[in-house]
Design a protein around this motif. Structure first.
Motif, PDB file in Angstrom:
ATOM      1  N   ASP A  98       3.064   2.194  -9.943  1.00  0.00           N
ATOM      2  CA  ASP A  98       2.038   2.550  -8.968  1.00  0.00           C
ATOM      3  C   ASP A  98       0.666   2.452  -9.625  1.00  0.00           C
ATOM      4  O   ASP A  98       0.521   2.674 -10.831  1.00  0.00           O
ATOM      5  CB  ASP A  98       2.247   3.977  -8.467  1.00  0.00           C
ATOM      6  N   PHE A  99      -0.333   2.126  -8.841  1.00  0.00           N
ATOM      7  CA  PHE A  99      -1.705   2.080  -9.311  1.00  0.00           C
ATOM      8  C   PHE A  99      -2.630   2.303  -8.129  1.00  0.00           C
ATOM      9  O   PHE A  99      -2.178   2.391  -6.994  1.00  0.00           O
ATOM     10  CB  PHE A  99      -2.009   0.752 -10.025  1.00  0.00           C
ATOM     11  N   ASP A 100      -3.927   2.426  -8.403  1.00  0.00           N
ATOM     12  CA  ASP A 100      -4.891   2.580  -7.315  1.00  0.00           C
ATOM     13  C   ASP A 100      -6.107   1.702  -7.571  1.00  0.00           C
ATOM     14  O   ASP A 100      -6.131   0.936  -8.528  1.00  0.00           O
ATOM     15  CB  ASP A 100      -5.268   4.052  -7.096  1.00  0.00           C
ATOM     16  N   ARG A 112       0.855  -1.187   0.000  1.00  0.00           N
ATOM     17  CA  ARG A 112       0.000   0.000   0.000  1.00  0.00           C
ATOM     18  C   ARG A 112       0.885   1.229   0.000  1.00  0.00           C
ATOM     19  O   ARG A 112       1.951   1.245   0.609  1.00  0.00           O
ATOM     20  CB  ARG A 112      -0.896   0.004   1.229  1.00  0.00           C
ATOM     21  N   ARG A 113       0.401   2.259  -0.676  1.00  0.00           N
ATOM     22  CA  ARG A 113       1.190   3.488  -0.767  1.00  0.00           C
ATOM     23  C   ARG A 113       0.300   4.705  -0.549  1.00  0.00           C
ATOM     24  O   ARG A 113       0.178   5.563  -1.406  1.00  0.00           O
ATOM     25  CB  ARG A 113       1.882   3.549  -2.125  1.00  0.00           C
ATOM     26  N   SER A 165      -9.812  10.301  -0.383  1.00  0.00           N
ATOM     27  CA  SER A 165      -9.015   9.623   0.648  1.00  0.00           C
ATOM     28  C   SER A 165      -9.382   8.151   0.813  1.00  0.00           C
ATOM     29  O   SER A 165      -8.568   7.364   1.294  1.00  0.00           O
ATOM     30  CB  SER A 165      -9.158  10.347   1.984  1.00  0.00           C
ATOM     31  N   GLU A 166     -10.567   7.745   0.376  1.00  0.00           N
ATOM     32  CA  GLU A 166     -10.979   6.342   0.476  1.00  0.00           C
ATOM     33  C   GLU A 166     -10.341   5.479  -0.611  1.00  0.00           C
ATOM     34  O   GLU A 166     -10.335   4.266  -0.535  1.00  0.00           O
ATOM     35  CB  GLU A 166     -12.508   6.228   0.356  1.00  0.00           C
ATOM     36  N   ARG A 167      -9.809   6.106  -1.627  1.00  0.00           N
ATOM     37  CA  ARG A 167      -9.213   5.425  -2.777  1.00  0.00           C
ATOM     38  C   ARG A 167      -7.761   5.069  -2.470  1.00  0.00           C
ATOM     39  O   ARG A 167      -6.893   5.925  -2.392  1.00  0.00           O
ATOM     40  CB  ARG A 167      -9.305   6.353  -3.987  1.00  0.00           C
ATOM     41  N   GLN A 168      -7.498   3.788  -2.280  1.00  0.00           N
ATOM     42  CA  GLN A 168      -6.185   3.289  -1.874  1.00  0.00           C
ATOM     43  C   GLN A 168      -5.206   3.290  -3.053  1.00  0.00           C
ATOM     44  O   GLN A 168      -5.564   2.926  -4.157  1.00  0.00           O
ATOM     45  CB  GLN A 168      -6.322   1.866  -1.334  1.00  0.00           C
ATOM     46  N   ARG A 169      -3.968   3.695  -2.795  1.00  0.00           N
ATOM     47  CA  ARG A 169      -2.897   3.616  -3.782  1.00  0.00           C
ATOM     48  C   ARG A 169      -1.997   2.439  -3.424  1.00  0.00           C
ATOM     49  O   ARG A 169      -1.871   2.067  -2.262  1.00  0.00           O
ATOM     50  CB  ARG A 169      -2.091   4.917  -3.785  1.00  0.00           C
ATOM     51  N   TYR A 170      -1.352   1.860  -4.452  1.00  0.00           N
ATOM     52  CA  TYR A 170      -0.489   0.691  -4.274  1.00  0.00           C
ATOM     53  C   TYR A 170       0.780   0.839  -5.104  1.00  0.00           C
ATOM     54  O   TYR A 170       0.822   1.603  -6.064  1.00  0.00           O
ATOM     55  CB  TYR A 170      -1.207  -0.584  -4.758  1.00  0.00           C
TER      56      TYR A 170
END
Length: 107
Positions: free
Chosen positions: A59-61, A38-39, A46-51
């Motif tokens: 990187d993606f979300d 997780r990134r 803010s609910e949208r997680q980045r990875y």
């Protein structure tokens, strides 16, 4: 006035997307690697997680390479739209219910 999109929780919408998109755990949409960290979260949502993928170093979300990627409406609006489409409402009815420009639904 109470609206449908006002009743939908952003966090639950993102959890729903994650559950359907990655039922066995997050995978990179580019290389399918499961070596992910997780990134943080998206700047605007803010609910949208980045990875970060350690397989291809990209990187993606939650919405990357999905039908929701690059859309201007919040995810909760799309979830509400899909729900109303399931009720067989017309484009005009959906546009009115969600307070959207009906041109958005023209083919």
């Amino acid at each position: 006035m109470i609206t449908l999109t006002g009743l939908i929780d952003d966090q639950k919408c993102y959890e729903l997307v994650r559950q359907f998109r990655w039922p066995t755990g997050v995978r990179c949409p580019r290389c399918e690697s499961d070596t992910i960290t997780r990134r943080g979260s998206h700047e605007k949502y803010s609910e949208r997680q980045r990875y970060h993928c350690h397989g291809c170093e990209r990187d993606f979300d939650d919405l990357s390479n999905s039908i929701f990627s690059g859309r201007h409406q919040p995810l909760r609006v799309w979830v509400a739209c899909l729900y109303l489409m399931g009720l067989n409402l017309s484009n005009q009815q959906i546009s009115k219910e969600l307070n959207l420009n009906k041109m958005m639904f023209r083919r």
